[in-house]
Design a protein around this motif. Structure first.
Motif, PDB file in Angstrom:
ATOM      1  N   LEU A  61       0.807  -1.220   0.000  1.00  0.00           N
ATOM      2  CA  LEU A  61       0.000   0.000   0.000  1.00  0.00           C
ATOM      3  C   LEU A  61       0.837   1.266   0.000  1.00  0.00           C
ATOM      4  O   LEU A  61       0.516   2.215  -0.704  1.00  0.00           O
ATOM      5  CB  LEU A  61      -0.947   0.023   1.216  1.00  0.00           C
ATOM      6  N   ASN A  62       1.895   1.293   0.784  1.00  0.00           N
ATOM      7  CA  ASN A  62       2.681   2.518   0.950  1.00  0.00           C
ATOM      8  C   ASN A  62       3.869   2.521   0.002  1.00  0.00           C
ATOM      9  O   ASN A  62       4.889   1.883   0.267  1.00  0.00           O
ATOM     10  CB  ASN A  62       3.141   2.641   2.403  1.00  0.00           C
ATOM     11  N   GLY A  68      -0.872   1.943  -3.171  1.00  0.00           N
ATOM     12  CA  GLY A  68      -1.753   0.823  -3.463  1.00  0.00           C
ATOM     13  C   GLY A  68      -3.223   1.183  -3.585  1.00  0.00           C
ATOM     14  O   GLY A  68      -3.916   0.691  -4.473  1.00  0.00           O
ATOM     15  N   ILE A  69      -3.729   2.051  -2.717  1.00  0.00           N
ATOM     16  CA  ILE A  69      -5.144   2.421  -2.760  1.00  0.00           C
ATOM     17  C   ILE A  69      -5.452   3.166  -4.062  1.00  0.00           C
ATOM     18  O   ILE A  69      -6.453   2.877  -4.733  1.00  0.00           O
ATOM     19  CB  ILE A  69      -5.534   3.268  -1.529  1.00  0.00           C
ATOM     20  N   ILE A  88      -3.553  -7.692  -0.819  1.00  0.00           N
ATOM     21  CA  ILE A  88      -2.727  -6.666  -0.183  1.00  0.00           C
ATOM     22  C   ILE A  88      -1.731  -7.368   0.730  1.00  0.00           C
ATOM     23  O   ILE A  88      -2.103  -8.235   1.521  1.00  0.00           O
ATOM     24  CB  ILE A  88      -3.601  -5.693   0.643  1.00  0.00           C
ATOM     25  N   THR A  90       1.005  -5.877   3.219  1.00  0.00           N
ATOM     26  CA  THR A  90       1.428  -4.580   3.731  1.00  0.00           C
ATOM     27  C   THR A  90       1.776  -4.635   5.210  1.00  0.00           C
ATOM     28  O   THR A  90       1.466  -5.613   5.890  1.00  0.00           O
ATOM     29  CB  THR A  90       0.298  -3.543   3.507  1.00  0.00           C
ATOM     30  N   SER A  92       0.628  -2.037   6.983  1.00  0.00           N
ATOM     31  CA  SER A  92      -0.417  -1.161   7.509  1.00  0.00           C
ATOM     32  C   SER A  92      -1.514  -1.948   8.225  1.00  0.00           C
ATOM     33  O   SER A  92      -2.157  -2.817   7.641  1.00  0.00           O
ATOM     34  CB  SER A  92      -1.045  -0.330   6.393  1.00  0.00           C
ATOM     35  N   ASP A  97      -7.277   1.645   5.788  1.00  0.00           N
ATOM     36  CA  ASP A  97      -6.655   0.938   4.667  1.00  0.00           C
ATOM     37  C   ASP A  97      -7.356  -0.391   4.399  1.00  0.00           C
ATOM     38  O   ASP A  97      -7.595  -0.763   3.251  1.00  0.00           O
ATOM     39  CB  ASP A  97      -5.166   0.694   4.926  1.00  0.00           C
ATOM     40  N   SER A 101      -9.512  -0.978   1.051  1.00  0.00           N
ATOM     41  CA  SER A 101      -9.039  -2.065   0.180  1.00  0.00           C
ATOM     42  C   SER A 101     -10.175  -3.026  -0.160  1.00  0.00           C
ATOM     43  O   SER A 101     -10.369  -3.380  -1.327  1.00  0.00           O
ATOM     44  CB  SER A 101      -7.896  -2.829   0.851  1.00  0.00           C
ATOM     45  N   TYR A 109      -6.333  -9.308   2.532  1.00  0.00           N
ATOM     46  CA  TYR A 109      -5.513  -8.264   3.152  1.00  0.00           C
ATOM     47  C   TYR A 109      -4.628  -8.945   4.175  1.00  0.00           C
ATOM     48  O   TYR A 109      -5.126  -9.472   5.172  1.00  0.00           O
ATOM     49  CB  TYR A 109      -6.416  -7.229   3.824  1.00  0.00           C
TER      50      TYR A 109
END
Length: 137
Positions: A61-62, A68-69, A88, A90, A92, A97, A101, A109
Motif C-alpha cells: 500500500l505505501n 496501493g489504494i 494486499i 502490507t 499497515s 486501509d 481495500s 488483506y
C-alpha cells in the motif's frame, strides 16, 4: 488453453521483494514472478499487451509515485484488468486501509510479519488460496 499462472508483485521495498521471492522459493512455488515498484509501473505493466498477464497481484500500500489504494481505484475501473485478483501485502494495520481495500474489491488483506517464518506462513496461506481459487479470464 492452459497458461502458466504468474504473479505480479507491486512492492517498492527491495528487502520485502527479496523476502517474497525467498518465501516463494522456500515453499516450492515456481510460478513466474514479475516485479514493479509502484502503482504507476504496475498500471504500465498491466496495460502493455506484450507482458504476461498475471493471475494474481500482490500489492503493497505505501509506495512512492502511486500507492496501493490509488492504484486499486484506477485498476478496478479498467475493464481489461479489473478482474485480476489482488491481495494486499502490507505493514499497515490501519482500519481505513483495510476497509478501503475491501471496498475496492481486494481478494485478501495480509499483514507482513517481521519474523521470516511467520512471513513464510503468510505467503504459504496466500498461495494456497490462490491455487484453489478459480480465476476469471
Amino acid at each position: 488453453m492452459t497458461s502458466i499462472k504468474s504473479i505480479l508483485l507491486v512492492e517498492d521495498d527491495m528487502v520485502d521483494m527479496m523476502s517474497v521471492k525467498r518465501a516463494l522459493k522456500d515453499i516450492n512455488v515456481t510460478n513466474p514472478l514479475y516485479h514493479v515498484e509502484n502503482g504507476v509501473e504496475a498500471l504500465e505493466y498491466l496495460r502493455n499487451k506484450e507482458n504476461p498477464r498475471p493471475t494474481i497481484i500482490l500489492l503493497d500500500l505505501n509506495m512512492p509515485k502511486m500507492g496501493g489504494i490509488e492504484f486499486l481505484s484506477i485498476m478496478k475501473k479498467d475493464e481489461s484488468i479489473r478482474r485480476i485478483p489482488v491481495i494486499i501485502l502490507t505493514t499497515s494495520r490501519a482500519e481505513y486501509d483495510k476497509v478501503r481495500s475491501y471496498d475496492l474489491g481486494v481478494a485478501g488483506y495480509m499483514i507482513k510479519p517481521v519474523d521470516y517464518q511467520q512471513f513464510m506462513e503468510v505467503i504459504r496461506a496466500m498461495c494456497m488460496y490462490w491455487t484453489l481459487s478459480e480465476v476469471a479470464e
